[in-house]
Design a protein around this motif. Structure first.
Motif: not given
Length: 499
Positions: A486, A147, A156
């Motif tokens: 995430e 990231t 990302r």
């Protein structure tokens, strides 16, 4: 008229952009290469979770492992990895993620080489332990480096997608690669294969990956030691029981020492300034329950690979390559179900999925407990493995959502590491308990006699997980939070590793 008025403006505005474009392109290219290098390391770490499984029968024959002792080939790695994972994350914060990643990868690579040379059980177990230490230092930095290396949000997101794909595919690749290497070369190469990969990554990482900022702080060494040694002692108690008896001094002493060390760990974490495990993070009922559920489910899942791998080769006569291929339906079921589980969490909530998933897992273990010497793969294993994979994927995503829910951004890394620790240590303790049950019923020269009670023990684990989901994990008021990118990446990686 518009040409004469806007043309100079256009030239003036585009000139700086065109002059800086090559620099931006080089930076983007460097970042892409850096992400690729880190993901190669991630693939290697995921491979190592499965590549050795297929070789277990050959390792047992070659080195003379007992049925219970063979579980140390998996558990030595898992215990060191899980016990030191939080310390590895803390080292990355203080020393820099890249530096800690390189140290861990170097240790992992050297340990892989030493393990490939092993000629005795003790030698291989020691090398696997050292591999676990290296993985504990390298793994926490992978997602952070992916990231932070990305130059913009789009890059990302691509990095996170690739991280998810690598983690998911790595489990299946490891099973097939382990079979090919064991069948056509030797089981030693399931460890040697890491050496060239690790060496290339170490040579290139510093050139293309940017170091992360450091933070000042101390290390909770006492916490790391007590957590790791306490877990080792408890696992040793389970593994010693079949050979020495449940009431023998060695078995009881191992349990007593393990519980004492774990109690000291909890006490230490409440007193030190920079604990590995801030106790406030596990005081929330839902988070603590989700961590316990994850540990129980992964502990049960470890038995699937340990026992079915040996059953396919020792009873059904499968080659190592065929054994690796036989697990593909399970891995593909996890991968396919993980694609939709995030949307299901948003629609029905995490608790409902966990209830369905733990019921399905329990059914799959009861199904597997019925295999015999006359069973066939298509009739008696295939359906159970697919059900197991689908059910496991329905559990992993909602558990991740619950564990990470309501966590401050600054603590997200710590909580993610805690989830992985519960996964690794739960897997090690669960496998030790289940193998202990299997070994206590085993007969010399026959594999099947201990299989039924072992898989019923796995079913007991997932039944307890079902109770935790039903009683401890109460539904939240209002709409359940939708998982972030995430969280999706971590949940899918958890599914791949558990597979």
């Amino acid at each position: 008229m518009s040409t004469t008025t806007h043309s100079p403006r256009s030239t003036a505005s585009t000139a700086p952009t065109s002059s800086t474009q090559p620099t931006r392109d080089r930076a983007a290219r460097r970042a892409s290469i850096g992400i690729g290098i880190v993901l190669v390391a991630q693939l290697m770490l995921v491979l190592d979770a499965t590549v050795v499984n297929v070789a277990l029968p050959h390792i047992a024959t070659d080195l003379g492992f007992t049925p219970a002792g063979l579980s140390w080939v998996l558990n030595a790695y898992t215990l060191a990895f899980g016990g030191l994972l939080l310390l590895g994350g803390r080292l990355g914060d203080v020393l820099g993620r890249l530096r800690t990643f390189e140290i861990g990868l170097a240790v992992f690579t050297v340990a892989s080489f030493l393990g490939g040379l092993a000629t005795t059980p003790g030698w291989l177990i020691a090398a696997r332990t050292l591999q676990g230490v290296g993985a504990a230092f390298a793994a926490p930095g992978v997602l952070a480096l992916v990231t932070t290396s990305a130059p913009d949000e789009a890059a990302r997101n691509r990095g996170l997608a690739l991280f998810t794909a690598v983690s998911s595919a790595g489990a299946s690749i490891g099973l097939l690669l382990g079979g090919v290497l064991t069948d056509f070369v030797s089981w030693h190469w399931t460890l040697f294969v890491n050496v060239p990969i690790g060496a290339v990554v170490l040579v290139l990482a510093r050139r293309f990956v940017t170091e992360t900022p450091r933070v000042r702080g101390r290390f909770d060494v006492v916490g790391a030691i007590t957590a790791t040694l306490g877990s080792v002692a408890v696992v040793n108690g389970f593994i010693s029981a079949p050979d020495h008896g449940w009431t023998s001094p060695l078995t009881l002493g191992s349990f007593a020492v393990g519980l004492a060390l774990l109690a000291l760990f909890v006490r230490t974490e409440g007193r030190v300034a920079n604990p590995l495990l801030p106790l406030g993070l596990v005081r929330a009922r839902s988070r603590a329950g989700a961590l316990v559920l994850m540990a129980l489910v992964v502990g049960a899942q470890f038995s699937t690979f340990f026992l079915v791998t040996q059953y396919l080769q020792l009873v059904l006569g499968f080659s190592p390559v065929a054994t690796g291929a036989a697990f593909l339906p399970l891995s593909l079921a996890i991968f396919a179900t993980s694609r939709v589980s995030a949307r299901l969490v948003a629609k029905v909530g995490p608790r409902a999925l966990m209830l369905v998933g733990t019921i399905g897992l329990t059914a799959s273990f009861v199904w597997l407990s019925g295999i015999s010497e006359s069973s066939t793969y298509a009739a008696h294993l295939l359906g159970a493995l697919v059900l197991n994979g689908v059910s496991a994927a329905l559990v992993f995503m909602p558990v991740t959502v619950v564990v990470l829910g309501g966590v401050d951004r600054a603590q997200a890394g710590t909580v993610s590491g805690l989830l992985q620790t519960a996964q690794q240590l739960g897997g090690a303790v669960g496998l030790a308990a289940i193998v202990s049950v299997y070994a206590s019923q085993a007969e010399p020269g026959r594999f099947v006699p201990g299989v039924e009670p072992a898989f019923l023990t796995s079913a007991t684990f997932t039944l307890v997980a079902l109770v935790v989901a039903a009683v401890v994990l109460r539904p939240r008021k209002g709409r359940e939070p939708e998982p972030s990118r995430e969280t999706v990446a971590v949940a899918t990686a958890d599914g791949a590793e558990a597979a």
